[in-house]
Design an enzyme around this catalytic site. Structure first.
Site, PDB file in Angstrom:
ATOM      1  N   CYS A   9       0.755  -1.323  -0.108  1.00 22.34           N
ATOM      2  CA  CYS A   9      -0.167  -0.020  -0.128  1.00 22.34           C
ATOM      3  C   CYS A   9       0.888   1.277  -0.078  1.00 22.34           C
ATOM      4  O   CYS A   9       2.236   1.208   0.548  1.00 22.34           O
ATOM      5  CB  CYS A   9      -0.944   0.037   1.246  1.00 22.34           C
ATOM      6  SG  CYS A   9      -2.284   1.193   1.168  1.00 22.34           S
ATOM      7  N   ASP A 132      -6.882  -3.956  11.033  1.00 27.66           N
ATOM      8  CA  ASP A 132      -5.659  -3.008  11.245  1.00 27.66           C
ATOM      9  C   ASP A 132      -5.346  -2.827  12.755  1.00 27.66           C
ATOM     10  O   ASP A 132      -6.222  -2.635  13.587  1.00 27.66           O
ATOM     11  CB  ASP A 132      -5.658  -1.972  10.340  1.00 27.66           C
ATOM     12  CG  ASP A 132      -4.398  -1.177  10.312  1.00 27.66           C
ATOM     13  OD1 ASP A 132      -3.257  -1.820  10.593  1.00 27.66           O
ATOM     14  OD2 ASP A 132      -4.468  -0.055   9.530  1.00 27.66           O
TER      15      ASP A 132
END
Length: 223
Positions: A9, A132
């Site tokens: 990412c 996360d």
């Protein structure tokens, strides 16, 4: 060989996209959030997405984005998935999924057992959930802070949709994270950088190799 899918990412340069593809990652993430050092403008993201080879899924990360911003992004950038990384409600996730016809991944921050029920709720409406580390109170960024959480909290747990593990992963610890959680997908950003927003091809390669080693150790079935 068993496979665990990897998302790199926060790509900002063509060479980042090339390194991500060459290393064997499955997803390339582009961040549309001005406060992030990995932020890309729409035109920049379009060029990066068009440079991605076939087979590399292009994911657009947004934070509490309104329809105007999403319209602007999707009119120009050929994305394969949207990642919602803000405080979007369950209803908003369902609305975005229906409006744009793209798979939606919802990020959910975890710091304690109190955060786990949200994974189930979002898992009912999203195509994937990103598990996360919860951002510290007052943090400028909702993710990409290089923080891990206690992986024992989600060991052996499953949700209504596929999930991806994120938060403080590096080439040094991703194997342990896979072993503890059974994750079949992992996401990394700062853990493969030489500086904030600058991806390091060697670190990307090392991360993918560590994931492959972890997959072989677990004999995780192919997705």
């Amino acid at each position: 060989m068993s496979e665990i899918r990897v998302k790199i990412c926060g790509l900002t340069r063509p060479e980042d996209v090339a390194a991500t593809a060459e290393a064997g990652a499955s997803y390339a993430g582009f961040v549309f959030f001005p406060k992030s050092p990995r932020h890309v403008k729409v035109a920049q993201a379009r060029a990066l997405a068009l440079a991605a080879p076939v087979g590399l899924a292009k994911v657009g990360l947004v934070v509490n984005a309104g329809n105007d911003l999403l319209d602007e992004i999707l009119a120009e950038v050929p994305l394969d998935m949207l990642q919602l990384h803000g405080r979007e409600s369950v209803e908003r996730v369902a609305e975005i999924r229906a409006r744009y016809g793209l798979p939606v991944m919802k990020a959910v921050g975890v710091a304690s057992e109190e955060d786990l029920p949200a994974l189930l709720e979002y898992g009912k409406v999203a195509d994937q959930i990103l598990v996360d580390a919860k951002a510290p109170k007052g943090a400028a960024l909702p993710g990409g802070n290089g923080l891990a959480f206690d992986w024992r909290l989600i060991a052996g747990r499953r949700w209504p949709c596929p999930w991806m593990l994120a938060g403080g992963l590096t080439p040094a610890n991703v194997g342990q994270a896979i072993a503890m959680t059974g994750a079949r997908q992992v996401d990394v950003s700062s853990g493969v950088e030489s500086a904030p927003g600058v991806k390091d091809p060697a670190r990307i390669g090392a991360f993918l190799q560590a994931v492959r080693d972890g997959a072989e150790a677990l004999a995780v079935p192919r997705l």
